[in-house]
Design an enzyme around this catalytic site. Structure first.
Site, PDB file in Angstrom:
ATOM      1  N   ASP A   1       1.950  -0.750  12.128  1.00 34.81           N
ATOM      2  CA  ASP A   1       0.587  -1.566  11.814  1.00 34.81           C
ATOM      3  C   ASP A   1       0.498  -2.624  11.884  1.00 34.81           C
ATOM      4  O   ASP A   1      -0.436  -3.033  11.810  1.00 34.81           O
ATOM      5  CB  ASP A   1       0.717  -1.076   9.853  1.00 34.81           C
TER       6      ASP A   1
ATOM      7  N   LYS B   1      -4.413   5.729  14.472  1.00 35.07           N
ATOM      8  CA  LYS B   1      -4.770   5.446  13.784  1.00 35.07           C
ATOM      9  C   LYS B   1      -6.050   5.521  13.065  1.00 35.07           C
ATOM     10  O   LYS B   1      -6.874   6.081  13.670  1.00 35.07           O
ATOM     11  CB  LYS B   1      -4.338   4.126  13.280  1.00 35.07           C
TER      12      LYS B   1
ATOM     13  N   GLY C   1      -4.812   8.020   5.369  1.00 30.48           N
ATOM     14  CA  GLY C   1      -3.632   9.294   5.735  1.00 30.48           C
ATOM     15  C   GLY C   1      -2.973   9.189   5.024  1.00 30.48           C
ATOM     16  O   GLY C   1      -2.024  10.887   4.733  1.00 30.48           O
TER      17      GLY C   1
ATOM     18  N   ARG D   1      -8.430  12.584  11.939  1.00 31.53           N
ATOM     19  CA  ARG D   1      -6.733  12.644  13.024  1.00 31.53           C
ATOM     20  C   ARG D   1      -6.392  13.692  12.453  1.00 31.53           C
ATOM     21  O   ARG D   1      -6.817  14.635  11.560  1.00 31.53           O
ATOM     22  CB  ARG D   1      -6.600  11.570  11.612  1.00 31.53           C
TER      23      ARG D   1
ATOM     24  N   LYS E   1       0.221  -1.288   0.327  1.00 31.28           N
ATOM     25  CA  LYS E   1       0.127  -0.307  -0.144  1.00 31.28           C
ATOM     26  C   LYS E   1       0.966   1.152   0.113  1.00 31.28           C
ATOM     27  O   LYS E   1       0.731   2.181  -0.942  1.00 31.28           O
ATOM     28  CB  LYS E   1      -0.494  -0.103   1.900  1.00 31.28           C
ATOM     29  N   SER E   2       1.537   1.428   1.273  1.00 31.08           N
ATOM     30  CA  SER E   2       2.675   2.638   0.807  1.00 31.08           C
ATOM     31  C   SER E   2       3.269   2.661  -0.311  1.00 31.08           C
ATOM     32  O   SER E   2       3.721   3.595  -0.535  1.00 31.08           O
ATOM     33  CB  SER E   2       3.615   2.133   2.207  1.00 31.08           C
TER      34      SER E   2
ATOM     35  N   ARG F   1       3.069   5.695  -2.665  1.00 32.62           N
ATOM     36  CA  ARG F   1       4.447   7.154  -3.221  1.00 32.62           C
ATOM     37  C   ARG F   1       4.313   6.603  -5.936  1.00 32.62           C
ATOM     38  O   ARG F   1       4.546   7.107  -5.699  1.00 32.62           O
ATOM     39  CB  ARG F   1       4.824   6.443  -3.134  1.00 32.62           C
TER      40      ARG F   1
HETATM   41  C1  S3P Z   1       2.438   5.359   6.155  1.00 34.75           C
HETATM   42  C2  S3P Z   1       3.086   5.497   7.119  1.00 34.75           C
HETATM   43  C3  S3P Z   1       2.593   5.209   8.507  1.00 34.75           C
HETATM   44  C4  S3P Z   1       1.706   3.842   8.765  1.00 34.75           C
HETATM   45  C5  S3P Z   1       1.082   4.143   7.503  1.00 34.75           C
HETATM   46  C6  S3P Z   1       1.225   3.955   6.324  1.00 34.75           C
HETATM   47  C7  S3P Z   1       2.999   6.083   5.079  1.00 34.75           C
HETATM   48  O1  S3P Z   1       1.941   6.191   9.445  1.00 34.75           O
HETATM   49  O2  S3P Z   1       0.932   3.945  10.202  1.00 34.75           O
HETATM   50  O3  S3P Z   1      -0.088   3.024   7.331  1.00 34.75           O
HETATM   51  O4  S3P Z   1       2.657   5.325   3.862  1.00 34.75           O
HETATM   52  O5  S3P Z   1       3.653   6.034   4.839  1.00 34.75           O
HETATM   53  P1  S3P Z   1       3.191   7.054   9.716  1.00 34.75           P
HETATM   54  O6  S3P Z   1       4.812   6.790   9.360  1.00 34.75           O
HETATM   55  O7  S3P Z   1       2.295   8.417   9.284  1.00 34.75           O
HETATM   56  O8  S3P Z   1       2.633   7.068  10.924  1.00 34.75           O
END
Ligand code: S3P
Length: 438
Positions: free
Chosen positions: A322, A349, A99, A127, A22-23, A27
């Site tokens: 997570d 979260k 988020g 949040r 997902k991250s 990006r």
């Molecule tokens: C994420 C960073 C994390 C994570 C989120 C995805 C990201 O949050 O909890 O699910 O993709 O950068 P934080 O780094 O803000 O804690």
């Protein structure tokens, strides 16, 4: 939707690839949208959160086409706004539950002369956004928000100033937002963190032609602006955070043995594997040679009847932030008291995960205590968890963690609002069925 996770009729066995990370998907889509030219992205996670980012960058002027490429996966072609910059959208930018979408976009927009209003669902609208609004304001962007929460209107800076920022939180979202804004500033923008957060941004920006400086001793990353992204192709590996649910399921269900392929094994994401190894888990990790900047590999997991408790320190938390809900399920099956230190971030979260872990595991008969930012779980390896009806609170990671707990309950765990899994792993239930879960 009510999901019944029953005590497994049999072991979990077999081999699969969980969907894209997902991250990394967020990006890849956002950086492609910022870049000059057309990027081809493969293995992009097809989930509600990533769809939020795809929709948002389109609203802001990127051209996106995509098609399904198998279960939970998209191939996307993204032509970025590049040097023309994003447009000021007529309608609000919908970030849904995500988020990452909201916070990264604020950084991407902060250095352009545009105005955009970001909105999100009920959870996202609770949040904290001040953690990105504060440093981006110091760079010259202007914000109006509902007391530091969405809806947020960002008015980007015409000439953003570079920033040297000591972030009070270890957050990859904050770090990324500031670095993205720094690309438009004239000079060096540095972000230092109290502990290392995930570094996908630092690894991916060079792929889009932008150098990123780093200093591990001070957890610092910097960019030298102005710098522009050029289009490139990205293949997204499988998500370790999704894999974690299947890993713990296989560890606790007797007779299980599963193999998970092509998982992203970036060390800033694999804290859960290090913790499970300390607990005595039978997990083999085979890192593939010669992959791209992101490490990938295969995870082989076998049922481990004698898990033992451990202490998870505050420095480790960003590398497994997570995974705390599913590690809490593993802890409930491990002999002794497992302590998670410095888990206050869990309160902000997708839900208040600290309180949610306490109440759901207590409903399953587990002894849990929360004292300040410390979570303690007393495991009982031999006693099944009690049947319970628990609410996901609309939080995808809770829906999956409680479903896994149901596999070792004395009868069944009913998970209300199970459909929250669509945020990161729409095919989660099918994966469990494929592996043979009851
Ligand atoms: C994420 C960073 C994390 C994570 C989120 C995805 C990201 O949050 O909890 O699910 O993709 O950068 P934080 O780094 O803000 O804690």
């Amino acid at each position: 939707m009510l999901h019944h996770a029953r005590v497994s009729t049999g072991p979990l066995t077999g081999r699969l690839r969980v969907p894209g990370d997902k991250s990394i998907s967020h990006r890849a889509v956002l950086f492609a949208a910022m870049a000059e030219g057309t990027s081809e992205l493969t293995g992009v996670l097809d989930s509600a959160d990533v769809r939020s980012t795809l929709g948002a960058v389109e609203t802001l002027g990127a051209q996106v086409t995509h098609e399904r490429a198998g279960d939970d996966s998209l191939s996307a072609s993204v032509t970025g706004w590049g040097s023309a910059g994003p447009v000021s959208p007529i309608s609000p930018v919908e970030c849904g539950n995500s988020g990452t979408t909201a916070r990264l976009l604020m950084g991407a927009l902060a250095g352009w002369p545009v105005v955009a209003t970001l909105v999100g669902d009920e959870s996202l609208s609770r949040r904290p956004m001040a953690r990105v609004i504060d440093p981006l304001s110091a760079m010259g962007a202007e914000f109006t928000s509902r007391e530091g929460c969405l809806p947020v209107t960002v008015q980007g800076a015409v000439s953003p100033v570079p920033l040297d920022y000591d972030s009070p939180v270890a957050s990859a979202q904050v770090k990324t937002a500031v670095l993205l804004a720094g690309l438009r500033a004239d000079g060096r923008t540095v972000v230092r963190e109290p502990a290392p957060s995930r570094d996908h941004t630092e690894l991916m920006l060079p792929h889009f032609g932008v150098a990123v400086g780093r200093d591990e001793a001070t957890n610092a990353a910097w960019v030298q602006g102005p710098a522009a992204l050029s289009a490139t192709d990205v293949a997204v590996p499988a998500d370790p955070s999704s894999a974690a649910f299947l890993v713990v399921a296989a560890l606790i269900v007797p007779g299980s043995a599963i193999t998970l392929d092509d998982v992203a094994l970036n060390p800033t994401r694999t804290g859960f594997l290090r913790v499970l190894h300390r607990m005595g888990a039978d997990i083999d990790v085979d890192v593939h040679e010669g992959a791209g900047a992101e490490l990938t590999g295969t995870i082989v997991v076998r049922h481990t009847p004698a898990l033992t408790a451990t202490v998870v320190t505050v420095e480790e938390i960003p590398s497994l932030v997570d995974e705390v809900p599913i590690l809490a399920v593993a802890a409930a099956r491990a002999a002794g008291v497992t302590r998670f230190e410095g888990v206050g971030e869990l309160r902000v979260k997708e839900s208040d995960r600290l309180e949610a872990i306490r109440s759901a595991l207590e409903a399953m008969g587990v002894d849990v205590s929360v004292d300040g930012d410390t979570l303690e779980i007393t495991g009982r390896p031999d006693a099944p968890l009690a049947s319970a009806r628990v609410d996901s609170l609309g939080d995808h990671r809770l829906a999956m963690a409680w479903s896994v707990a149901g596999l070792v309950s004395d009868d069944e765990v009913e998970v209300e609002r199970f459909e929250a899994v669509d945020v990161s792993y729409p095919g989660f239930r099918d994966a469990l069925l494929l592996l043979g879960a009851g």
